[in-house]
Write an enzyme that holds these catalytic residues in place. Structure first.
Site, PDB file in Angstrom:
ATOM      1  N   SER A 122      36.089 109.185 -17.922  1.00 36.80           N
ATOM      2  CA  SER A 122      35.495 107.622 -17.216  1.00 36.80           C
ATOM      3  C   SER A 122      36.176 107.099 -16.362  1.00 36.80           C
ATOM      4  O   SER A 122      37.112 107.985 -15.499  1.00 36.80           O
ATOM      5  CB  SER A 122      36.705 106.816 -18.343  1.00 36.80           C
ATOM      6  OG  SER A 122      35.871 107.012 -20.665  1.00 36.80           O
TER       7      SER A 122
HETATM    8  N1  SAH Z   1      37.351 110.698 -23.064  1.00 37.00           N
HETATM    9  C1  SAH Z   1      36.549 111.209 -21.983  1.00 37.00           C
HETATM   10  C2  SAH Z   1      35.171 110.281 -21.346  1.00 37.00           C
HETATM   11  C3  SAH Z   1      34.556 110.823 -23.027  1.00 37.00           C
HETATM   12  S1  SAH Z   1      32.416 110.205 -22.167  1.00 37.00           S
HETATM   13  C4  SAH Z   1      37.538 111.869 -20.689  1.00 37.00           C
HETATM   14  O1  SAH Z   1      37.767 111.298 -20.502  1.00 37.00           O
HETATM   15  O2  SAH Z   1      36.581 112.557 -19.969  1.00 37.00           O
HETATM   16  C5  SAH Z   1      32.510 110.494 -24.275  1.00 37.00           C
HETATM   17  C6  SAH Z   1      32.253 111.457 -25.176  1.00 37.00           C
HETATM   18  O3  SAH Z   1      31.901 111.178 -26.376  1.00 37.00           O
HETATM   19  C7  SAH Z   1      31.585 112.561 -24.875  1.00 37.00           C
HETATM   20  O4  SAH Z   1      31.754 114.235 -24.716  1.00 37.00           O
HETATM   21  C8  SAH Z   1      30.525 112.515 -26.478  1.00 37.00           C
HETATM   22  O5  SAH Z   1      30.036 113.816 -26.973  1.00 37.00           O
HETATM   23  C9  SAH Z   1      31.349 112.189 -26.617  1.00 37.00           C
HETATM   24  N2  SAH Z   1      31.182 111.715 -28.231  1.00 37.00           N
HETATM   25  C10 SAH Z   1      29.571 110.831 -28.573  1.00 37.00           C
HETATM   26  N3  SAH Z   1      29.501 110.433 -29.792  1.00 37.00           N
HETATM   27  C11 SAH Z   1      30.981 110.952 -30.348  1.00 37.00           C
HETATM   28  C12 SAH Z   1      31.035 111.643 -31.694  1.00 37.00           C
HETATM   29  N4  SAH Z   1      30.309 110.752 -32.798  1.00 37.00           N
HETATM   30  N5  SAH Z   1      32.229 112.325 -31.865  1.00 37.00           N
HETATM   31  C13 SAH Z   1      32.882 112.768 -31.304  1.00 37.00           C
HETATM   32  N6  SAH Z   1      32.826 112.610 -30.003  1.00 37.00           N
HETATM   33  C14 SAH Z   1      31.884 112.295 -29.596  1.00 37.00           C
END
Ligand code: SAH
Length: 221
Positions: A70
């Site tokens: 992010s």
């Molecule tokens: N917090 C992260 C940003 C993540 S991007 C950081 O600091 O880098 C969003 C993430 O959410 C992705 O890795 C994706 O695979 C995950 N995601 C999407 N749907 C999800 C779900 N139902 N349960 C857990 N993770 C999920």
């Protein structure tokens, strides 16, 4: 990115980080503890060595498995809304690169973070820097379900775009707790801050516009 071997954090990186913190201040981030955590964490460790400078620009960046780390402003904004206190028990949906989890852990929270993509979950396990934060507990699973075994939580943060507020996550929030969830679709999301009062009543505030990758149903192998 997310190398198993330690990398260097030199005066140049530290200088770029100070500038990033200044940018975040100018964009309205006021919680000094959030800013200190961002200043402390070498964001370039989370990206490929080729992107060391870009690591300190205020922008999102692709990581592995079509996912993103992010934008620093987004991380700071969501973290500020959570009003993190030391020893808060925080549930995070979407571990991704674990940058957000490290920011929360650096602030003294205990982080329970769920990732649905097996490859990404395994990858973070190899990352040398995550070993500095024993207060991050990682889980491979479906974030829509939360973590009933570890509930209730003081705070909940979703870092993917949810099509609706996942009811189980609100159930797993303590009275007095705060959840921060971007709700919407591919065209954009509104940040929602949901608070549960001592009596268990829910209040919802609609805040700024954001753009996250989608929160998907179920696990992925
Ligand atoms: N917090 C992260 C940003 C993540 S991007 C950081 O600091 O880098 C969003 C993430 O959410 C992705 O890795 C994706 O695979 C995950 N995601 C999407 N749907 C999800 C779900 N139902 N349960 C857990 N993770 C999920």
């Amino acid at each position: 990115m997310l190398h198993s071997k330690p990398r260097e954090d030199n005066y140049l990186h530290k200088g770029l980080r100070k500038q990033l913190v200044q940018t975040l201040r100018e964009k309205g981030i006021k919680d000094e503890r959030v800013l200190s955590a961002i200043e402390a964490i070498p964001r370039h460790f989370f990206l490929d060595p080729a992107f060391e400078r870009i690591a300190y620009e205020d922008r999102a960046f692709p990581i592995t498995a079509n996912q993103t780390i992010s934008q620093p402003y987004t991380v700071a904004y969501q973290t500020q809304l959570l009003e993190i206190k030391k020893f808060d028990k925080v549930l995070e949906i979407g571990t991704g690169s674990a940058y957000q989890a490290c920011v929360l852990a650096e602030m003294g929270a205990t982080v329970y973070s769920i990732e649905r993509q097996r490859a990404l979950y395994d990858f973070v396990g190899q990352f040398f820097f995550i070993k500095n934060y024993p207060n991050i507990k990682r889980f491979y699973g479906d974030g829509y379900l939360g973590l009933p075994t570890y509930a209730p939580f003081d705070k909940v943060i979703v870092t993917a775009a949810a099509p609706y507020v996942p009811p189980k996550l609100i159930e797993q929030l303590k009275p007095g707790g705060i959840a921060v969830i971007p709700v919407g679709d591919d065209n954009g999301q509104k940040m929602l801050r949901i608070t549960k009062d001592a009596a268990g009543n829910i209040k919802e505030e609609e805040l700024g516009d954001f753009m996250f990758v989608p929160m998907l149903q179920g696990k992925n192998k």
